[in-house]
Scaffold this motif. Structure first.
Motif, PDB file in Angstrom:
ATOM      1  N   ILE A   1      28.216 -30.406  16.876  1.00 31.31           N
ATOM      2  CA  ILE A   1      28.574 -31.808  17.102  1.00 31.31           C
ATOM      3  C   ILE A   1      28.189 -32.594  15.853  1.00 31.31           C
ATOM      4  CG2 ILE A   1      26.424 -32.310  18.392  1.00 31.31           C
ATOM      5  CD1 ILE A   1      28.260 -34.288  20.085  1.00 31.31           C
ATOM      6  N   ALA A   2      29.097 -33.431  15.370  1.00 30.21           N
ATOM      7  CA  ALA A   2      28.855 -34.160  14.117  1.00 30.21           C
ATOM      8  C   ALA A   2      29.476 -35.551  14.189  1.00 30.21           C
ATOM      9  CB  ALA A   2      29.442 -33.393  12.940  1.00 30.21           C
ATOM     10  N   LEU A   3      28.940 -36.414  13.364  1.00 23.98           N
ATOM     11  CA  LEU A   3      29.440 -37.778  13.268  1.00 23.98           C
ATOM     12  C   LEU A   3      30.872 -37.754  12.734  1.00 23.98           C
ATOM     13  CD1 LEU A   3      28.290 -40.594  13.737  1.00 23.98           C
ATOM     14  CD2 LEU A   3      27.500 -40.602  11.355  1.00 23.98           C
ATOM     15  N   ASN A   4      31.710 -38.642  13.284  1.00 26.57           N
ATOM     16  CA  ASN A   4      33.127 -38.608  12.938  1.00 26.57           C
ATOM     17  C   ASN A   4      33.625 -40.020  12.636  1.00 26.57           C
ATOM     18  OD1 ASN A   4      35.683 -37.383  12.686  1.00 26.57           O
ATOM     19  ND2 ASN A   4      36.200 -37.910  14.808  1.00 26.57           N
ATOM     20  N   GLY A   5      32.843 -40.770  11.872  1.00 24.23           N
ATOM     21  CA  GLY A   5      33.220 -42.152  11.572  1.00 24.23           C
ATOM     22  C   GLY A   5      31.961 -42.988  11.489  1.00 24.23           C
ATOM     23  N   THR A   6      32.147 -44.300  11.447  1.00 22.69           N
ATOM     24  CA  THR A   6      30.994 -45.186  11.281  1.00 22.69           C
ATOM     25  C   THR A   6      30.591 -45.770  12.630  1.00 22.69           C
ATOM     26  OG1 THR A   6      31.900 -45.745   9.136  1.00 22.69           O
ATOM     27  CG2 THR A   6      30.115 -47.139   9.946  1.00 22.69           C
ATOM     28  N   PRO A   7      29.351 -45.535  13.043  1.00 24.73           N
ATOM     29  CA  PRO A   7      28.906 -46.108  14.317  1.00 24.73           C
ATOM     30  C   PRO A   7      28.730 -47.625  14.208  1.00 24.73           C
ATOM     31  CG  PRO A   7      27.186 -44.697  13.359  1.00 24.73           C
ATOM     32  CD  PRO A   7      28.310 -44.747  12.383  1.00 24.73           C
ATOM     33  N   THR A   8      28.825 -48.328  15.318  1.00 24.92           N
ATOM     34  CA  THR A   8      28.581 -49.773  15.326  1.00 24.92           C
ATOM     35  C   THR A   8      27.492 -50.100  16.340  1.00 24.92           C
ATOM     36  OG1 THR A   8      30.287 -50.109  16.994  1.00 24.92           O
ATOM     37  CG2 THR A   8      30.952 -50.351  14.688  1.00 24.92           C
ATOM     38  N   TYR A   9      26.848 -51.245  16.124  1.00 20.83           N
ATOM     39  CA  TYR A   9      25.741 -51.678  16.979  1.00 20.83           C
ATOM     40  C   TYR A   9      26.073 -53.002  17.664  1.00 20.83           C
ATOM     41  CZ  TYR A   9      22.791 -48.104  14.883  1.00 20.83           C
ATOM     42  OH  TYR A   9      22.257 -46.908  14.496  1.00 20.83           O
TER      43      TYR A   9
END
Ligand code: HEM
Ligand code: FES
Lengths: 107, 409
Positions: free
Chosen positions: B382-390
């Motif tokens: 499992i890996a990050l696939n873009g920019t997370p938002t808060y």
């Protein structure tokens, strides 16, 4: 300051000067003794601050609340003189209090 | 100029959308101004306490630092609007986190038994089954999805609603109302929070009435039929109780599960270690809670003149305690800015301490633990696939999206 005697799990005795207005659990931790894990931060929900009261001025300890009683019942190390140290707020009348840190609960 | 306008930044909901910058600000305050008189424009001023020892000190003197009457940071305009609407009361609800002393003990005591560590441990099989259901939901959405919106939001919601006694069909409504009540976007309509409260109260009013007729084995029944000193708990307090448990129980945990996963994805060696040593799960969970610390603050009010670390605090002064900052205090933690799943001991204060420490803390830990165990059972990578938002909030803030890509075993 309130002077308190502690017996640690290996049987050694320690005398500590504790600040009034804090709980016995906080006082034990403030003295650098980590045998009292206090996993719930003092909110009467984990029983990892369990102690046995060896000596206390008569009538000086606050009565057991229903929650403290229930939580102690969950432990397999409860004795007649069991208390949760996070539930005892230290006052001047506690001078001379002596407690033993209870063994960790099997959980 | 990273540390200009500190007071405004502390109040600004957007500050908390950048966790690293936020921690840098707290590190600066711990080093230079640990008990800071903070006076953001448009807010009543307060002392901001950021060091571990001082937060712990404030929380272990509950007779001196009262939970009432100021609970969370709100603009004066909002406080005044609320007070005008509700006969002088500046808060939307009245629940245990606004109470002190005996009253607090009794009201918390109405449900505290179910949240103690030993009974919560007994819930592991039940929580495990729910965790597996939500990991399956993730897999069904794969191989690319928004982990936060599709999974992290729903799993803790299901757990707390089950406890309360709210049927799964009504969870979407609960989520919508929770968002409306907590949201701090610049365009948030002031009336929206009041409306959301009414929505909750309509819903829980009916639920409580039902449980008075036919009690079940759920928290709603315990609250509906509660008595304090022989008197039934007043309806406003009962409704507030439901609202508090419903809202406190899921946003926080969703934020921690998604923030924990993000930390693992950005520290792949830590993820691998956890997968190789599932016995590290308990320390990993506390490290996630320290790392994410989704609850940013609560207030206390000094009952008498007192001191915090030598600074004089006057009776009636407000004190804001930071929950994220103590977990990064260099005086207590070795390399606090490193994410280490085997950190022990880990005396973070992200769940609070003292008599008001998180009621749901053992449940929260169990939920997070069961989720990651179930996840690693089924997921291969499992890996990050873009920019997370808060999400913007000075009270409860965490991820609002977490794009991931994964493969199944
Ligand atoms: C990782 C998840 C969670 C975090 C980080 C968290 C954090 C916190 C914090 C910081 C407080 C204030 C403590 C203080 O004043 O010292 C709190 C209080 C509270 N939490 Fe949690 N919480 C979480 C999950 C939950 C869950 C799952 C529930 C219930 C099902 C819950 C229910 C409550 C309640 C009722 C209070 C008020 C306690 C009181 O004032 O006596 N929380 N939580
Ligand atoms: S510290 Fe958890 S019960 Fe005392």
């Amino acid at each position: 300051m309130v002077t308190i005697t502690l017996t640690l799990r290996d049987g050694t005795c320690r005398t500590i000067d504790a600040a009034e207005g804090y709980s016995l659990m906080e006082a034990i931790r403030a003295a650098g003794i980590d045998e009292v894990e206090a996993a719930c931060g003092g909110s009467c929900s984990c029983a990892t601050c369990h102690v046995y009261v060896d000596a206390a001025a008569p009538g000086s300890l606050p009565p057991l609340s229903d929650d403290e009683d229930a939580l102690l019942d969950f432990t397999d190390t409860r004795q007649e003189n069991s208390r949760l140290s996070c539930q005892i707020t230290l006052r001047p009348e506690h001078a001379g209090l002596a407690v033993t840190i209870a063994p960790p609960d099997a959980g | 100029m990273p540390f200009e306008n500190i007071d405004a930044r502390i109040a600004d909901p957007a500050t908390y959308q950048d966790p690293a910058a936020c921690q840098a600000l707290f590190a600066h305050l711990r080093a230079t101004d640990p008990v800071r008189w903070t006076a953001p424009q448009g807010y009543r001023p307060f002392w901001l306490v950021t060091r571990h020892a001082d937060v712990r000190d404030v929380e272990s003197r509950p007779d001196i630092f009262l939970n009432g009457p100021r609970i969370v940071l709100r603009p004066i305009a909002v406080e005044e609007a609320l007070a005008a609407q509700q006969a002088g009361r500046k808060d939307l609800i009245r629940s245990m986190n606004a109470m002190d002393g005996d009253e607090h003990r009794k009201v918390r005591g109405l449900t505290s038994r179910q949240f103690m560590l030993p009974p919560v441990r007994q819930m592991a099989p039940k929580i495990d089954a729910i965790a597996r259901e939500f990991v399956q939901r993730l897999i069904d959405k794969g191989p690319e999805t928004d982990f936060f919106q599709e999974v992290a939001v729903w799993y803790p919601l299901r757990v707390v609603m089950l406890l309360l006694g709210v049927p799964a069909a009504d969870e979407a409504l609960m989520l919508k109302l929770t968002r409306e009540i907590f949201e701090q976007r610049p365009d948030t309509d002031k009336a929206q929070q009041g409306q959301a409260r009414l929505g909750f109260f309509d819903y829980f009013g009916a639920l409580l009435a039902d449980r008075r007729q036919t009690p079940r084995d759920d928290l709603a029944s315990a609250i509906a039929n509660a008595t304090i000193d022989g008197q039934p708990l007043p309806e406003f307090e009962s409704l507030s109780y439901c609202l508090t448990v419903a809202t406190a129980g899921h946003d926080t945990t969703s934020a921690t599960i998604s923030g924990g996963l993000l930390a693992l994805m950005t520290h792949p060696e830590q993820m691998q270690r956890l997968r190789d040593n599932p016995a590290l799960i308990d320390s990993a969970v506390d490290e996630m809670i320290r790392w994410v610390a989704p609850v940013k603050h609560f207030f206390r009010t000094a009952a008498v003149d007192t001191q915090i670390a030598g600074t004089t605090i006057k009776a009636g002064d407000s004190v804001m305690i930071s929950f994220p900052s103590p977990g990064f205090d260099e005086a207590v933690f070795d390399a606090p800015t490193e994410f280490r799943i085997d950190r022990t001991p880990n005396p973070h204060l992200a769940l609070g301490s003292g008599p008001h420490a998180c009621l749901g803390q053992h449940l929260a830990r169990l939920e997070i633990k069961q989720f990651f165990l179930a996840l690693f059972d089924r997921i291969d990578t499992i890996a990050l696939n873009g920019t997370p938002t808060y999400s913007p909030s000075n009270f409860i803030s965490g991820l609002s999206s977490l794009p991931v890509r994964f493969t199944v075993k």
